[in-house]
Design an enzyme around this catalytic site. Structure first.
Site, PDB file in Angstrom:
ATOM      1  N   ASP A  20       0.768  -1.052   0.077  1.00 17.90           N
ATOM      2  CA  ASP A  20       0.015  -0.069   0.159  1.00 17.90           C
ATOM      3  C   ASP A  20       0.769   1.233  -0.005  1.00 17.90           C
ATOM      4  O   ASP A  20       0.667   2.116   0.673  1.00 17.90           O
ATOM      5  CB  ASP A  20      -0.817  -0.007   1.151  1.00 17.90           C
ATOM      6  CG  ASP A  20      -1.971  -1.108   1.184  1.00 17.90           C
ATOM      7  OD1 ASP A  20      -1.722  -2.130   0.155  1.00 17.90           O
ATOM      8  OD2 ASP A  20      -2.436  -1.347   2.312  1.00 17.90           O
ATOM      9  N   LYS A  81      -7.310  -3.950  -2.351  1.00 16.15           N
ATOM     10  CA  LYS A  81      -7.908  -4.925  -1.480  1.00 16.15           C
ATOM     11  C   LYS A  81      -8.702  -3.630  -0.708  1.00 16.15           C
ATOM     12  O   LYS A  81      -8.443  -2.387  -0.567  1.00 16.15           O
ATOM     13  CB  LYS A  81      -7.055  -5.341  -0.536  1.00 16.15           C
ATOM     14  CG  LYS A  81      -5.956  -4.335   0.206  1.00 16.15           C
ATOM     15  CD  LYS A  81      -4.799  -5.140   0.985  1.00 16.15           C
ATOM     16  CE  LYS A  81      -3.850  -4.441   1.468  1.00 16.15           C
ATOM     17  NZ  LYS A  81      -4.301  -3.588   2.480  1.00 16.15           N
ATOM     18  N   CYS A 116      -1.885  -2.307   8.225  1.00 14.68           N
ATOM     19  CA  CYS A 116      -1.956  -3.192   7.069  1.00 14.68           C
ATOM     20  C   CYS A 116      -0.592  -3.908   7.266  1.00 14.68           C
ATOM     21  O   CYS A 116      -0.584  -5.185   7.154  1.00 14.68           O
ATOM     22  CB  CYS A 116      -2.074  -2.630   5.904  1.00 14.68           C
ATOM     23  SG  CYS A 116      -3.552  -1.646   5.437  1.00 14.68           S
TER      24      CYS A 116
END
Length: 199
Positions: A20, A81, A116
């Site tokens: 990310d 996601k 994350c």
């Protein structure tokens, strides 16, 4: 001593995860530019050493794509996601096809360390995969969250390392055929990314 994890990576059983590193985080995450720069060293090494690269992007419609400073052209998959963890069904399916179905080590970088990245560490460890978190290539909006997440990773049994350490560990020998190329990546020291004064 027999049960102690030594973190000895085997090149042909290793996958690189980039979590990310997206445009909308640029102005919010501490040391974002440095994190992206170091992540790019890792993705470049993955290309040279033919280590499979898996990339995720958290809700890319709202948060944008992986920033151009991180070259992910050699990725075996770029997966959108909404779940915090990178371990989504599509990634699990891809892992089954990599390293002859025998992925034992994941090198992990990205953001945010305490969200994350942390959820990914938990999910990978629960699957019996050894996780090498690259401390100088992960960050959060808060340095406190980042530092405590790194400490939690150690307590959980992950290996907390640095980009240079992991790259040299991957080649393991100055006679490795790709050593010179990896040496070229680390010739200029990685930026400190805010960690040195926290140790």
């Amino acid at each position: 001593m027999a049960n102690k994890k030594l973190g000895n990576i085997k090149l042909n059983e290793t996958v690189l995860f980039v979590c990310d590193i997206q445009d909308k985080f640029r102005n919010a995450v501490k040391y974002f530019i440095e994190i992206a720069q170091i992540a790019n060293r890792l993705t470049e090494a993955s290309r040279i050493l033919e280590i499979p690269l898996i990339v995720t992007e958290q809700y890319p419609k709202g948060l944008g794509s992986t920033v151009p400073e991180v070259n992910i052209a050699n990725a075996v998959g770029v997966f959108p996601k909404t779940k915090f963890s990178m371990v989504i069904p599509e990634v699990e399916e891809k892992l089954k096809t990599l390293c002859s179905g025998n992925v034992r080590h994941v090198i992990l970088c990205g953001i945010e360390t305490h969200v994350c990245v942390q959820q990914t560490v938990i999910d990978l460890l629960s699957k019996g995969i050894e996780v090498h978190v690259v401390a100088d290539a992960v960050s959060s909006r808060s340095q406190m969250d980042r530092i405590f997440a790194l400490e939690r990773f150690r307590q959980m049994g992950a290996i907390v390392t640095t980009s240079e350490a992991v790259l040299l560990q991957l080649v393991g020998d100055k006679d490795h055929p790709k050593f010179k190329e990896i040496q070229g990546i680390i010739m200029v020291s990685a930026p400190e990314s805010g960690l040195v004064n926290k140790l």
